[in-house]
Design a protein around this motif. Structure first.
Motif, PDB file in Angstrom:
ATOM      1  N   ALA A  68      -0.915  42.872  76.818  1.00  0.00           N
ATOM      2  CA  ALA A  68       0.527  42.649  77.267  1.00  0.00           C
ATOM      3  C   ALA A  68       1.491  42.657  76.211  1.00  0.00           C
ATOM      4  O   ALA A  68       2.774  42.993  76.431  1.00  0.00           O
ATOM      5  CB  ALA A  68       0.695  41.368  78.168  1.00  0.00           C
ATOM      6  N   ALA A  69       1.089  42.010  75.100  1.00  0.00           N
ATOM      7  CA  ALA A  69       1.834  41.888  73.929  1.00  0.00           C
ATOM      8  C   ALA A  69       2.054  43.125  73.588  1.00  0.00           C
ATOM      9  O   ALA A  69       3.290  43.640  72.844  1.00  0.00           O
ATOM     10  CB  ALA A  69       1.448  41.001  73.092  1.00  0.00           C
ATOM     11  N   SER A 224      11.247  42.290  67.447  1.00  0.00           N
ATOM     12  CA  SER A 224      11.813  42.402  66.117  1.00  0.00           C
ATOM     13  C   SER A 224      10.622  42.912  65.299  1.00  0.00           C
ATOM     14  O   SER A 224       9.472  42.919  65.499  1.00  0.00           O
ATOM     15  CB  SER A 224      12.238  41.112  65.406  1.00  0.00           C
ATOM     16  N   LYS A 225      10.963  43.545  64.263  1.00  0.00           N
ATOM     17  CA  LYS A 225       9.769  44.069  63.324  1.00  0.00           C
ATOM     18  C   LYS A 225       8.857  42.997  62.831  1.00  0.00           C
ATOM     19  O   LYS A 225       7.729  43.132  62.828  1.00  0.00           O
ATOM     20  CB  LYS A 225      10.644  44.744  61.945  1.00  0.00           C
ATOM     21  N   GLN A 226       9.403  41.821  62.786  1.00  0.00           N
ATOM     22  CA  GLN A 226       8.565  40.677  62.388  1.00  0.00           C
ATOM     23  C   GLN A 226       7.432  40.284  63.354  1.00  0.00           C
ATOM     24  O   GLN A 226       6.371  40.189  63.047  1.00  0.00           O
ATOM     25  CB  GLN A 226       9.333  39.582  61.893  1.00  0.00           C
ATOM     26  N   LYS A 227       8.065  40.252  64.585  1.00  0.00           N
ATOM     27  CA  LYS A 227       7.005  39.940  65.699  1.00  0.00           C
ATOM     28  C   LYS A 227       6.322  41.127  66.019  1.00  0.00           C
ATOM     29  O   LYS A 227       5.028  40.794  66.410  1.00  0.00           O
ATOM     30  CB  LYS A 227       8.224  39.635  66.960  1.00  0.00           C
ATOM     31  N   GLU A 228       6.732  42.289  65.847  1.00  0.00           N
ATOM     32  CA  GLU A 228       5.565  43.385  66.019  1.00  0.00           C
ATOM     33  C   GLU A 228       4.518  43.387  65.042  1.00  0.00           C
ATOM     34  O   GLU A 228       3.340  43.545  65.316  1.00  0.00           O
ATOM     35  CB  GLU A 228       6.298  44.953  65.761  1.00  0.00           C
ATOM     36  N   THR A 229       4.937  42.998  63.686  1.00  0.00           N
ATOM     37  CA  THR A 229       3.848  42.846  62.704  1.00  0.00           C
ATOM     38  C   THR A 229       2.735  41.954  63.134  1.00  0.00           C
ATOM     39  O   THR A 229       1.757  42.044  63.087  1.00  0.00           O
ATOM     40  CB  THR A 229       4.516  42.559  61.169  1.00  0.00           C
ATOM     41  N   ILE A 230       3.400  40.609  63.742  1.00  0.00           N
ATOM     42  CA  ILE A 230       2.509  39.778  63.955  1.00  0.00           C
ATOM     43  C   ILE A 230       1.591  40.020  65.286  1.00  0.00           C
ATOM     44  O   ILE A 230       0.385  39.731  65.262  1.00  0.00           O
ATOM     45  CB  ILE A 230       3.534  38.425  64.655  1.00  0.00           C
ATOM     46  N   VAL A 260      -4.345  34.990  70.562  1.00  0.00           N
ATOM     47  CA  VAL A 260      -3.383  34.679  71.535  1.00  0.00           C
ATOM     48  C   VAL A 260      -2.316  33.394  71.396  1.00  0.00           C
ATOM     49  O   VAL A 260      -1.106  33.375  71.551  1.00  0.00           O
ATOM     50  CB  VAL A 260      -4.111  34.810  72.952  1.00  0.00           C
ATOM     51  N   GLY A 261      -3.057  32.555  70.806  1.00  0.00           N
ATOM     52  CA  GLY A 261      -2.296  31.379  70.368  1.00  0.00           C
ATOM     53  C   GLY A 261      -1.179  31.697  69.200  1.00  0.00           C
ATOM     54  O   GLY A 261       0.016  31.034  69.333  1.00  0.00           O
ATOM     55  N   VAL A 262      -1.580  32.541  68.318  1.00  0.00           N
ATOM     56  CA  VAL A 262      -0.527  33.147  67.392  1.00  0.00           C
ATOM     57  C   VAL A 262       0.712  33.695  68.048  1.00  0.00           C
ATOM     58  O   VAL A 262       1.819  33.534  67.808  1.00  0.00           O
ATOM     59  CB  VAL A 262      -1.245  33.910  66.355  1.00  0.00           C
ATOM     60  N   VAL A 268       6.227  35.719  70.402  1.00  0.00           N
ATOM     61  CA  VAL A 268       5.983  37.005  70.913  1.00  0.00           C
ATOM     62  C   VAL A 268       5.974  37.100  72.560  1.00  0.00           C
ATOM     63  O   VAL A 268       6.302  37.868  73.264  1.00  0.00           O
ATOM     64  CB  VAL A 268       4.800  37.786  70.312  1.00  0.00           C
ATOM     65  N   MET A 269       5.129  36.016  73.049  1.00  0.00           N
ATOM     66  CA  MET A 269       5.085  36.009  74.465  1.00  0.00           C
ATOM     67  C   MET A 269       5.198  34.412  74.889  1.00  0.00           C
ATOM     68  O   MET A 269       4.876  33.471  74.054  1.00  0.00           O
ATOM     69  CB  MET A 269       3.708  36.338  75.012  1.00  0.00           C
ATOM     70  N   SER A 270       5.812  34.280  75.995  1.00  0.00           N
ATOM     71  CA  SER A 270       5.999  32.871  76.703  1.00  0.00           C
ATOM     72  C   SER A 270       4.742  32.556  77.272  1.00  0.00           C
ATOM     73  O   SER A 270       3.683  33.071  77.505  1.00  0.00           O
ATOM     74  CB  SER A 270       7.045  33.028  77.775  1.00  0.00           C
ATOM     75  N   PHE A 271       4.654  31.273  77.612  1.00  0.00           N
ATOM     76  CA  PHE A 271       3.236  30.795  78.028  1.00  0.00           C
ATOM     77  C   PHE A 271       3.151  31.363  79.448  1.00  0.00           C
ATOM     78  O   PHE A 271       1.967  31.433  79.899  1.00  0.00           O
ATOM     79  CB  PHE A 271       3.409  29.091  78.182  1.00  0.00           C
TER      80      PHE A 271
END
Length: 425
Positions: A68-69, A224-230, A260-262, A268-271
């Motif tokens: 999903a992410a 964002s690029k940072q969140k994509e990398t994560i 997933v916790g990361v 990146v994802m909400s709960f």
């Protein structure tokens, strides 16, 4: 048969019928069956719903969230664009190419890799609707291709089991690994041949609201690029956890869940998004059938059926028929029970002993029967077939039109390959 066996079998048949009639929401029949088994005294509630704490389910649910992410990243947008262009211009060629690419990827992950088929089916289910190559036409064959390596060099698990079941009967056989890999290749080639033949009969119906002319190719990634990398790093961590599972045990599955916790901590994802992903209907279905499998095994039904069929075959049966019959028995019960390795360890020694008594080399029987444990898939009550049926929105008739011929073609080719490569006389 004992009363618990009869009750467990009756409830299992009822569950299958409920799935077949397709009147209840996907994932509901196993839950109802579990409750019935508890009420009837076949199993206790802890065992019945133990599937929800099963390590495979934890991993499967985690990968659902990670996929999903990934859907928010530019990687998936590029994948959609590539697949859209391929589907728009390729037709049958694109259909074949997609299947071969998935089979090639399976060469790395090996047969039975849950992580791989979850990823493949998740990506295929996001293809835009196109008349040139409808996703419903390619999702089922390409989904099952995730269980068939094109280059079967990663066969360590199945090969080790072959050696183990031979040793359990007192046979110290030096099984040729190359020949064993070629038996796996025979299975994959039989599967691919059926996929090619089945192209015309695959259904054409929408599996997503997304249309070809609304495919989102102009959309930008929502991260964002940072969140994509994560997200990419989390995916790699999850896959590494799966690879290491054979060495570090359940910690490998826990690593996948921690990935997933990361995603949650990084925003990146909400709960709510994670909760929706890990409680998808496929998770309910998969967790439910594990409880059914445990109940069937605990009643002794699996052993009873195996012994009965072995006695019915007798000692004068043709070697090919003997192996083919045990392949069917093993694959059917592995599908119903959800315990592939456990089922293989029950029936492979019986077939090996029968071969020895007939004066036949049992290596072919051991190889074919072990591999057959991963060749059920004609009932949507196991992880991969259930996920394919749900993601592709197939009716049971559409599902069986592909999977029943696939089932018999694969086992016939598998048995023939084993007998040719490992002569029994």
């Amino acid at each position: 048969m004992t009363t618990p066996m009869i009750l467990a079998l009756a409830v299992t048949v009822l569950m299958i019928i409920l799935i077949m009639v397709d009147k209840l929401p996907f994932g509901a029949p196993p839950l109802l069956a579990l409750l019935l088994m508890v009420v009837l005294g076949v199993t206790d509630i802890k065992t019945a719903f133990g599937g929800f704490s099963n390590s495979t389910i934890v991993m499967l649910a985690s990968f659902m969230a990670i996929i999903a992410a990934l859907q928010k990243t530019s990687l998936l947008l590029r994948f959609k664009e590539t697949m859209f262009n391929l589907a728009a211009h390729g037709g049958f060629k694109a259909y074949v190419l997609l299947i071969l690419v998935v089979m090639l990827g399976c060469s790395l992950f090996g047969t039975g890799s849950t992580a791989y088929y979850v990823l493949v089916i998740g990506l295929l289910s996001n293809l835009p609707d196109s008349k040139a190559l409808p996703p419903s036409r390619v999702l089922m064959p390409a989904g099952f291709a995730a269980n068939h390596p094109l280059l079967p060099f990663n066969t360590a698990l199945q090969y080790g089991i072959v050696i183990a079941v031979l040793q359990s009967v007192g046979i110290s056989a030096n099984v040729d690994l190359v020949k064993f890999s070629l038996v796996n290749l025979c299975l994959s080639l039989g599967f691919f041949a059926w996929c090619v033949l089945a192209y015309r009969i695959m259904p054409d119906h929408p599996i997503t609201d997304q249309k070809a002319d609304e495919s989102g190719l102009e959309k930008k990634a929502t991260l964002s690029k940072q969140k994509e990398t994560i997200t990419y790093v989390s995916f790699v961590i999850a896959v590494v956890g799966m690879v290491l599972q054979s060495k570090i045990g359940d910690a490998g599955y826990a690593i996948t869940a921690l990935a997933v916790g990361v995603l949650l901590i990084a925003g990146v994802m909400s709960f709510d998004e994670i909760r929706s992903a890990i409680s998808a209907p496929i998770i309910l279905m998969s967790a439910g059938v594990i409880g059914i499998a445990d109940a069937l095994g605990n009643t002794g039904l699996t052993n009873l059926v195996g012994q009965t069929v072995a006695n019915m075959l007798g000692s004068n049966v043709n070697p090919f028929v003997l192996i083919f019959a045990f392949c069917i028995l093993t694959s059917v019960l592995a599908t119903l029970t959800g315990s592939t390795i456990g089922t293989v360890y029950v029936f492979a020694p019986i077939a090996i002993a029968t071969c020895v008594n007939l004066g036949l080399d049992p290596t072919a029987a051991a190889a074919a029967i072990v591999i057959s444990g991963w060749c059920g898939h004609f009932l949507p009550i196991d992880g991969m077939p259930a996920m394919i049926m749900g993601a592709g929105k197939y009716k049971i008739g559409e599902f069986w039109k592909f999977t029943v011929p696939q089932y018999f073609i694969r086992l016939l080719v598998l048995t023939a390959g084993a007998v040719i490569l490992f002569p029994m006389k």
